[in-house]
Design a protein around this motif. Structure first.
Motif, PDB file in Angstrom:
ATOM      1  N   ASP A  86      38.343  30.331  39.387  1.00 36.67           N
ATOM      2  CA  ASP A  86      36.885  30.736  39.861  1.00 36.67           C
ATOM      3  C   ASP A  86      36.598  32.342  39.883  1.00 36.67           C
ATOM      4  O   ASP A  86      37.326  33.155  40.668  1.00 36.67           O
ATOM      5  CB  ASP A  86      36.251  30.094  41.052  1.00 36.67           C
ATOM      6  CG  ASP A  86      34.594  29.933  41.864  1.00 36.67           C
ATOM      7  OD1 ASP A  86      34.832  31.461  41.316  1.00 36.67           O
ATOM      8  OD2 ASP A  86      34.584  29.580  43.028  1.00 36.67           O
ATOM      9  N   VAL A  87      35.605  32.314  39.307  1.00 36.33           N
ATOM     10  CA  VAL A  87      35.459  34.096  39.118  1.00 36.33           C
ATOM     11  C   VAL A  87      34.415  34.663  39.902  1.00 36.33           C
ATOM     12  O   VAL A  87      33.972  35.576  40.201  1.00 36.33           O
ATOM     13  CB  VAL A  87      34.757  34.869  37.743  1.00 36.33           C
ATOM     14  CG1 VAL A  87      36.032  34.402  37.049  1.00 36.33           C
ATOM     15  CG2 VAL A  87      33.690  33.948  37.387  1.00 36.33           C
ATOM     16  N   VAL A  92      43.517  25.346  41.859  1.00 34.73           N
ATOM     17  CA  VAL A  92      42.488  26.595  41.634  1.00 34.73           C
ATOM     18  C   VAL A  92      42.870  28.107  41.854  1.00 34.73           C
ATOM     19  O   VAL A  92      43.740  28.378  42.246  1.00 34.73           O
ATOM     20  CB  VAL A  92      41.605  26.035  42.902  1.00 34.73           C
ATOM     21  CG1 VAL A  92      40.062  27.610  43.021  1.00 34.73           C
ATOM     22  CG2 VAL A  92      40.888  25.170  42.691  1.00 34.73           C
ATOM     23  N   LEU A  93      42.350  28.864  40.500  1.00 40.32           N
ATOM     24  CA  LEU A  93      42.426  30.215  40.310  1.00 40.32           C
ATOM     25  C   LEU A  93      41.265  31.176  40.947  1.00 40.32           C
ATOM     26  O   LEU A  93      40.084  30.765  40.230  1.00 40.32           O
ATOM     27  CB  LEU A  93      43.700  30.509  39.517  1.00 40.32           C
ATOM     28  CG  LEU A  93      44.632  30.390  38.703  1.00 40.32           C
ATOM     29  CD1 LEU A  93      45.892  31.051  37.433  1.00 40.32           C
ATOM     30  CD2 LEU A  93      46.134  30.310  40.073  1.00 40.32           C
ATOM     31  N   THR A  94      41.377  32.120  41.259  1.00 41.40           N
ATOM     32  CA  THR A  94      40.467  32.959  41.639  1.00 41.40           C
ATOM     33  C   THR A  94      40.312  34.662  41.587  1.00 41.40           C
ATOM     34  O   THR A  94      41.472  34.858  41.528  1.00 41.40           O
ATOM     35  CB  THR A  94      39.732  32.507  43.281  1.00 41.40           C
ATOM     36  OG1 THR A  94      40.724  33.555  44.018  1.00 41.40           O
ATOM     37  CG2 THR A  94      39.449  31.539  43.568  1.00 41.40           C
ATOM     38  N   VAL A  97      39.609  32.499  51.400  1.00 39.43           N
ATOM     39  CA  VAL A  97      39.270  31.154  50.023  1.00 39.43           C
ATOM     40  C   VAL A  97      39.876  30.627  49.889  1.00 39.43           C
ATOM     41  O   VAL A  97      40.040  28.972  49.034  1.00 39.43           O
ATOM     42  CB  VAL A  97      38.837  32.257  48.221  1.00 39.43           C
ATOM     43  CG1 VAL A  97      38.809  31.759  47.556  1.00 39.43           C
ATOM     44  CG2 VAL A  97      37.573  33.186  48.263  1.00 39.43           C
ATOM     45  N   VAL A  98      41.103  30.829  49.307  1.00 43.95           N
ATOM     46  CA  VAL A  98      42.406  30.018  49.593  1.00 43.95           C
ATOM     47  C   VAL A  98      42.106  29.122  51.079  1.00 43.95           C
ATOM     48  O   VAL A  98      42.399  27.348  50.606  1.00 43.95           O
ATOM     49  CB  VAL A  98      43.689  30.624  49.950  1.00 43.95           C
ATOM     50  CG1 VAL A  98      45.402  29.840  50.285  1.00 43.95           C
ATOM     51  CG2 VAL A  98      44.444  31.859  48.442  1.00 43.95           C
ATOM     52  N   PRO A 107      44.599  33.512  44.519  1.00 43.24           N
ATOM     53  CA  PRO A 107      43.774  34.946  44.055  1.00 43.24           C
ATOM     54  C   PRO A 107      45.139  35.585  43.029  1.00 43.24           C
ATOM     55  O   PRO A 107      46.084  35.580  42.805  1.00 43.24           O
ATOM     56  CB  PRO A 107      43.799  35.521  45.386  1.00 43.24           C
ATOM     57  CG  PRO A 107      43.993  34.678  46.188  1.00 43.24           C
ATOM     58  CD  PRO A 107      45.242  33.637  45.904  1.00 43.24           C
ATOM     59  N   VAL A 108      43.798  35.662  41.947  1.00 44.48           N
ATOM     60  CA  VAL A 108      44.782  36.599  40.342  1.00 44.48           C
ATOM     61  C   VAL A 108      43.534  37.314  40.484  1.00 44.48           C
ATOM     62  O   VAL A 108      42.407  37.033  39.554  1.00 44.48           O
ATOM     63  CB  VAL A 108      44.992  35.654  39.545  1.00 44.48           C
ATOM     64  CG1 VAL A 108      45.481  36.561  38.157  1.00 44.48           C
ATOM     65  CG2 VAL A 108      45.588  34.729  39.607  1.00 44.48           C
TER      66      VAL A 108
END
Length: 362
Positions: free
Chosen positions: A114-115, A142-144, A151-152, A165-166
């Motif tokens: 998710d960007v 899910v990576l954001t 958000v997590v 998160p990334v």
């Protein structure tokens, strides 16, 4: 690992702010030995506005924005060890997220990346039948690219197995100091497309500051601003291609970052612009958002404003020497702690750990 990545565009940044992020992360992942294929639709005139050629570190597949084109590229998912659907493709988003669940190999790692997590989560909360909500039980993670703890927690409450998160970062080969360019000469520059959840903040933090400092010069780049009323000391450039971003950042006395409403609300979401500017050694002024201290130290590596008057006051007092010191400190910090190589190492370890754990469980 073979990675199939379904996103908006790798080849064009035209109305596609995620391009820099995709390029940085995927280039660095390729250096870890991953074989990447990026699937992007031929849509929104992006192929007519490419700003890079197909890279050597990824296979680029541009498919027709038709049901036949979609079916053809989704069929390729079964060949991959990792299958990624990014948010905001803009064409067949619902079909893509359902398609990676259907077509990926049972052993493949299935990911929603998710960007724009704040916007996606708002959509999911408003729609019990949202396709991402439906897909979450079938995804491995899910990576954001931002969001932090809020958000997590939100994604895991919705049923995501994991949310990590990334964050955005800098590729020092791409964003670095260059010689000034007279096209971008000004006291303060802002770069961003005109979007509904950004425009009011641009009025507050940029245009109001320009109006308060009529003796200083301001520059705005990005699509959609051509018919926006602006003070006489603001010059509009239109779309600025990524090849010009270093000069855009290095030439003004300072550059401005303005978070979109949703990103500012959720916090922990530094835009690609933050790291592009810092990588080029620019003096960055940013609107405040929670978590900024995790990335840059306010007052030392970045200047922080809570209002447009703050922007005007910071700029009025900003000497060339102080601006240079802020930019140098920011560049040192991001090169040490916020490179795409470090982000790719994080993602590579996630993939390999997940694969090893799944193998043991089997």
């Amino acid at each position: 690992m073979k990675i199939a990545f379904y996103g908006s565009s790798l080849l064009s940044s035209y109305w596609n702010g995620a391009a820099t992020y995709y390029r940085g992360i995927l280039k660095a992942l390729a250096a870890h030995g991953h074989q990447i294929t990026f699937y992007e639709p031929d849509a929104f005139d992006r192929q007519q506005n490419r700003d890079i050629d197909p890279p050597e570190w990824a296979t680029s597949v541009v498919y027709p924005a038709t049901t036949e084109g979609l079916s053809a590229v989704l069929a390729e998912a079964r060949r991959a060890d990792v299958v990624v659907k990014a948010s905001g493709v803009g064409v067949f988003d619902a079909e893509l997220i359902a398609g990676i669940v259907e077509h990926a190999s049972p052993d493949a790692i299935k990911i929603f990346w998710d960007v724009d997590a704040a916007a996606t989560l708002d959509e999911i909360r408003a729609d019990p039948a949202h396709p991402v909500r439906n897909a979450l039980p079938h995804l491995d993670m899910v990576l954001t690219y931002g969001g932090g703890p809020p958000v997590v927690e939100a994604y895991e409450a919705l049923g995501a197995a994991r949310c990590i998160p990334v964050y955005n970062a800098v590729d020092p080969d791409t964003h670095h100091p260059v010689a000034p360019d007279d096209r971008f000469a000004c006291d303060l520059a802002f770069l961003g497309n005109r979007l509904p959840d950004r425009e009011a903040r641009v009025e507050q933090f940029f245009l109001a500051a320009a109006a308060a400092l009529p003796e200083q010069s301001f520059l705005i780049g990005g699509s959609g601003w051509h018919d926006k009323h602006m003070p006489a000391n603001v010059r509009h450039l239109g779309h600025v291609g990524t090849a010009d971003h270093n000069a855009f950042n290095c030439t003004p006395r300072a550059v401005l970052n303005i978070a979109r409403d949703s990103m500012a609300a959720v916090g922990f979401s530094p835009a690609t612009r933050v790291f592009e500017a810092a990588g080029a050694g620019a003096c960055l002024i940013t609107d405040y958002w929670e978590g900024i201290e995790q990335f840059l130290i306010p007052g030392e590596e970045v200047l922080v404003a809570r209002t447009g008057q703050d922007v005007a006051d910071l700029l009025a007092d900003l000497t060339t020497e102080h601006a240079r010191a802020i930019g140098d400190a920011a560049r040192k910090r991001v090169l040490a702690e916020h490179t795409y190589e470090l982000r790719a190492k994080q993602v590579d370890e996630l993939f390999r750990t997940h694969a090893a754990t799944a193998k043991v469980a089997a």
